[in-house]
Design a protein around this motif. Structure first.
Motif, short mmCIF file in Angstrom:
data_model
loop_
_atom_site.label_atom_id
_atom_site.label_comp_id
_atom_site.label_asym_id
_atom_site.label_seq_id
_atom_site.Cartn_x
_atom_site.Cartn_y
_atom_site.Cartn_z
N GLU A 146 2.36 -0.79 7.29
CA GLU A 146 1.09 -1.69 7.56
C GLU A 146 -0.29 -1.08 6.50
N GLN A 148 -3.65 -0.32 5.13
CA GLN A 148 -4.84 0.10 5.43
C GLN A 148 -5.95 0.16 4.26
N THR A 150 -8.91 -0.08 1.85
CA THR A 150 -10.58 0.18 1.81
C THR A 150 -11.28 -0.64 0.55
N ASP A 171 -4.84 -4.80 -2.80
CA ASP A 171 -5.41 -3.63 -2.53
C ASP A 171 -5.59 -2.71 -3.71
N GLN A 199 -10.68 -4.75 12.89
CA GLN A 199 -10.71 -3.17 12.77
C GLN A 199 -10.56 -2.86 11.34
N ARG A 200 -9.42 -3.67 10.59
CA ARG A 200 -9.29 -3.54 9.22
C ARG A 200 -10.50 -3.97 8.38
N GLN A 203 -13.02 -1.63 7.73
CA GLN A 203 -12.78 -0.44 6.90
C GLN A 203 -13.00 -0.87 5.33
#
Length: 400
Positions: A146, A148, A150, A171, A199-200, A203
């Motif tokens: 998955e 994540q 930033t 990304d 939530q992501r 970030q």
């Protein structure tokens, strides 16, 4: 031919019962042998009770240039967990109409050839090949961890003719294509943030993009803590379209009574849009002569280099001074397209300043967009945009 004792390694657990050569290929009938225990195709549990028998027609790999059709007798079992189900066959997936090795062969060549070419190579229908390819791509993407992210990079590419675009989101750290969707509006990219989840979204620290207001507003709504970073390449490209091109056309119209000089100005578009260091040596005297003879073109050309300098300062006060100087020079030039561009650029100053804290750009996406164009040309276009987007995401799974 009837031979219950003929066993071949291609079809584990089965023996050849009949062999027939027909006009459309080789037909082989297979019946199950009793050497191995019966297993459920759903849960792989050992079953004792046979509920019934049925035949399934399956395509296998071509042999000696002839298509191979298998008529396989399968047994329906009574499983304590799954109820009534078919038996497990190692070389044939559940409900499949092609053998596993043929599916692997198709998937291998789909990585190198368009679907239509693989259809000709295997003799399978276009929908069958695409389904096998789709299952392979979905399996590859499902195996990825998955994401994540930033930092993100967002850009668009031409999907079809007629100004129809798609948006690709990357990304920026792993170079994984996270999402591709049709359109470039706020509504078009909103599903990405729904997929990312709150939530992501929290970030995300920075997002690189061109001066697309739709992208900007949607990022600020879902990731209010993220900084928007405007890409130098797109700003300069916008300057070339809106300022240099407009001034060049205006100057050519002003010189309509001087046809030789007018032709020189009209044909100088790519010469003016190039960086001076990239101008061929034999064209450099022509560029210098053109700029020396036309004050408006000279001003816009010099202001283009000054605009690039806004991405170079390392201290906020240096950037602020360079920004104010550029705006004042644009305003004092009295060149309408340049003044208008400076006025439009002014609200975007935070995104330009953010480049100092987040040295990001969309250059990675430009390279990906070029490869996407190659994929489109190889396939002569795609009938299904969702399938095309799946291939794009699978082609750029990111760095480990």
């Amino acid at each position: 031919m009837h031979d219950n004792n003929l066993h071949l390694p291609f079809w584990e657990g089965f023996s050849i019962w009949n062999f027939d050569c027909r006009a459309d290929g080789v037909w082989i009938s297979l019946i199950p042998s009793s050497e191995k225990p019966l297993r459920c195709s759903g849960c792989a549990a050992v079953c004792q009770q046979i509920h019934g028998r049925y035949w399934r027609t399956v395509r296998d790999m071509t042999m000696l240039g002839e298509p191979v059709w298998l008529q396989v007798q399968l047994r329906r079992l009574r499983c304590a967990r799954c109820g009534s189900c078919s038996e497990h066959v190692s070389w044939l997936a559940r409900h499949a109409r092609v053998t596993r090795r043929l599916a692997q062969f198709v998937a291998l060549w789909c990585e190198r050839l368009p679907v239509s070419h693989v259809c000709k190579l295997t003799g399978l229908h276009w929908e069958t090949v695409r389904r096998i390819e789709r299952e392979r791509l979905e399996g590859q993407l499902a195996a990825l961890p998955e994401a994540q992210p930033t930092r993100l990079a967002m850009d668009e590419f031409a999907l079809f003719k007629g100004h129809r675009y798609a948006t690709v989101i990357l990304d920026a750290d792993t170079r994984q294509v996270l999402w591709v969707g049709e359109g470039r509006s706020r509504e078009a990219i909103r599903p990405f943030f729904a997929w990312l989840g709150p939530q992501r979204c929290r970030q995300i620290e920075a997002v690189a993009m061109d001066m697309n207001t739709a992208f900007d507003l949607e990022v600020r709504q879902h990731c209010p803590q993220a900084r928007v970073v405007y890409d130098l390449f797109h700003v300069v490209a916008k300057y070339g379209r809106e300022v240099i091109d407009r001034v060049r056309v205006d100057e050519a119209n002003r010189l309509r009574h001087d046809r030789p000089q007018r032709q020189v100005v009209k044909r100088s578009r790519w010469l003016l849009l190039r960086n001076k260091e990239n101008v061929p040596a034999d064209k450099l005297p022509k560029l210098e002569e053109l700029l020396a003879a036309n004050q408006a073109l000279m001003t816009t050309y010099v202001m283009k280099d000054s605009l690039k300098e806004l991405w170079r300062p390392t201290e906020p006060w240096q950037w602020r001074r360079a920004w104010n100087n550029w705006l004042n020079m644009a305003r004092d030039s009295a060149i309408e397209p340049l003044c208008r561009f400076g006025k439009r650029l002014q609200p975007y100053w935070r995104g330009i300043l953010a480049r100092m804290r987040w040295p990001m750009h969309t250059g990675q996406l430009e390279g990906i967009n070029n490869r996407i164009k190659v994929m489109k040309r190889m396939a002569y276009g795609y009938r299904d945009s969702a399938f095309f987007f799946l291939k794009i995401k699978a082609a750029f799974p990111g760095n480990p």
